[in-house]
Design a protein around this motif. Structure first.
Motif, PDB file in Angstrom:
ATOM      1  N   GLU A 141     -29.069  -0.016 -40.811  1.00  0.00           N
ATOM      2  CA  GLU A 141     -28.059   1.026 -40.673  1.00  0.00           C
ATOM      3  C   GLU A 141     -28.680   2.403 -40.463  1.00  0.00           C
ATOM      4  O   GLU A 141     -28.205   3.184 -39.631  1.00  0.00           O
ATOM      5  CB  GLU A 141     -27.145   1.047 -41.902  1.00  0.00           C
ATOM      6  CG  GLU A 141     -26.007   2.024 -41.788  1.00  0.00           C
ATOM      7  CD  GLU A 141     -25.077   1.968 -42.976  1.00  0.00           C
ATOM      8  OE1 GLU A 141     -24.496   3.013 -43.306  1.00  0.00           O
ATOM      9  OE2 GLU A 141     -24.921   0.886 -43.580  1.00  0.00           O
ATOM     10  N   GLN A 142     -29.745   2.691 -41.173  1.00  0.00           N
ATOM     11  CA  GLN A 142     -30.391   4.000 -41.039  1.00  0.00           C
ATOM     12  C   GLN A 142     -30.950   4.196 -39.633  1.00  0.00           C
ATOM     13  O   GLN A 142     -30.858   5.282 -39.067  1.00  0.00           O
ATOM     14  CB  GLN A 142     -31.482   4.183 -42.095  1.00  0.00           C
ATOM     15  CG  GLN A 142     -30.932   4.374 -43.487  1.00  0.00           C
ATOM     16  CD  GLN A 142     -29.961   5.555 -43.557  1.00  0.00           C
ATOM     17  OE1 GLN A 142     -30.225   6.627 -43.040  1.00  0.00           O
ATOM     18  NE2 GLN A 142     -28.833   5.341 -44.202  1.00  0.00           N
ATOM     19  N   GLN A 143     -31.518   3.156 -39.038  1.00  0.00           N
ATOM     20  CA  GLN A 143     -32.051   3.247 -37.675  1.00  0.00           C
ATOM     21  C   GLN A 143     -30.926   3.446 -36.666  1.00  0.00           C
ATOM     22  O   GLN A 143     -31.043   4.247 -35.746  1.00  0.00           O
ATOM     23  CB  GLN A 143     -32.862   2.002 -37.315  1.00  0.00           C
ATOM     24  CG  GLN A 143     -33.479   2.086 -35.934  1.00  0.00           C
ATOM     25  CD  GLN A 143     -34.463   3.238 -35.807  1.00  0.00           C
ATOM     26  OE1 GLN A 143     -35.300   3.438 -36.675  1.00  0.00           O
ATOM     27  NE2 GLN A 143     -34.359   3.995 -34.731  1.00  0.00           N
ATOM     28  N   ALA A 188     -28.138   7.360 -33.161  1.00  0.00           N
ATOM     29  CA  ALA A 188     -26.926   8.083 -32.770  1.00  0.00           C
ATOM     30  C   ALA A 188     -27.125   9.594 -32.921  1.00  0.00           C
ATOM     31  O   ALA A 188     -26.699  10.368 -32.060  1.00  0.00           O
ATOM     32  CB  ALA A 188     -25.736   7.609 -33.605  1.00  0.00           C
ATOM     33  N   VAL A 189     -27.767  10.021 -33.993  1.00  0.00           N
ATOM     34  CA  VAL A 189     -28.042  11.451 -34.198  1.00  0.00           C
ATOM     35  C   VAL A 189     -28.962  11.969 -33.095  1.00  0.00           C
ATOM     36  O   VAL A 189     -28.737  13.045 -32.538  1.00  0.00           O
ATOM     37  CB  VAL A 189     -28.649  11.695 -35.595  1.00  0.00           C
ATOM     38  CG1 VAL A 189     -29.217  13.098 -35.707  1.00  0.00           C
ATOM     39  CG2 VAL A 189     -27.596  11.469 -36.669  1.00  0.00           C
ATOM     40  N   GLN A 230     -23.912   1.976 -32.204  1.00  0.00           N
ATOM     41  CA  GLN A 230     -23.661   0.582 -31.876  1.00  0.00           C
ATOM     42  C   GLN A 230     -24.483  -0.363 -32.736  1.00  0.00           C
ATOM     43  O   GLN A 230     -25.566  -0.028 -33.172  1.00  0.00           O
ATOM     44  CB  GLN A 230     -23.987   0.332 -30.410  1.00  0.00           C
ATOM     45  CG  GLN A 230     -23.111   1.147 -29.481  1.00  0.00           C
ATOM     46  CD  GLN A 230     -23.288   0.726 -28.050  1.00  0.00           C
ATOM     47  OE1 GLN A 230     -23.117  -0.438 -27.729  1.00  0.00           O
ATOM     48  NE2 GLN A 230     -23.645   1.667 -27.206  1.00  0.00           N
ATOM     49  N   GLY A 231     -23.935  -1.540 -32.937  1.00  0.00           N
ATOM     50  CA  GLY A 231     -24.658  -2.593 -33.629  1.00  0.00           C
ATOM     51  C   GLY A 231     -24.466  -2.610 -35.127  1.00  0.00           C
ATOM     52  O   GLY A 231     -25.226  -3.232 -35.843  1.00  0.00           O
TER      53      GLY A 231
END
Length: 56
Positions: free
Chosen positions: A36-38, A43-44, A27-28
Motif C-alpha cells: 500500500e505504501q508503494q 500516486a503522490v 491503482q492496484g
C-alpha cells in the motif's frame, strides 16, 4: 469510488468549464499481496509531476 475517465472528463471540462483534466489514480489497491505504501507513493509522485503544469 470508481468513475469512468470519460465521465469525469465530460463533467469537469464540458459542464464545469475546466480547460484540462488529469485523473490521478492509486491503482492496484485490491490485488493481494499489496504494498500500500508503494502504491500511494507512486500516486503522490504522479501528482508531484502534474502539479507544476497545473499551476503554471
Amino acid at each position: 469510488m470508481e468513475f469512468s475517465y470519460y465521465y469525469l472528463k465530460e463533467m469537469l471540462e464540458n459542464i464545469m468549464g475546466f480547460h484540462e483534466t488529469y485523473i490521478a489514480r492509486a491503482q492496484g489497491t485490491t490485488i493481494q499481496p499489496i504494498d500500500e505504501q508503494q502504491i500511494l507513493s507512486d500516486a503522490v509522485n504522479d501528482l508531484e509531476d502534474v502539479f507544476p503544469k497545473f499551476y503554471k
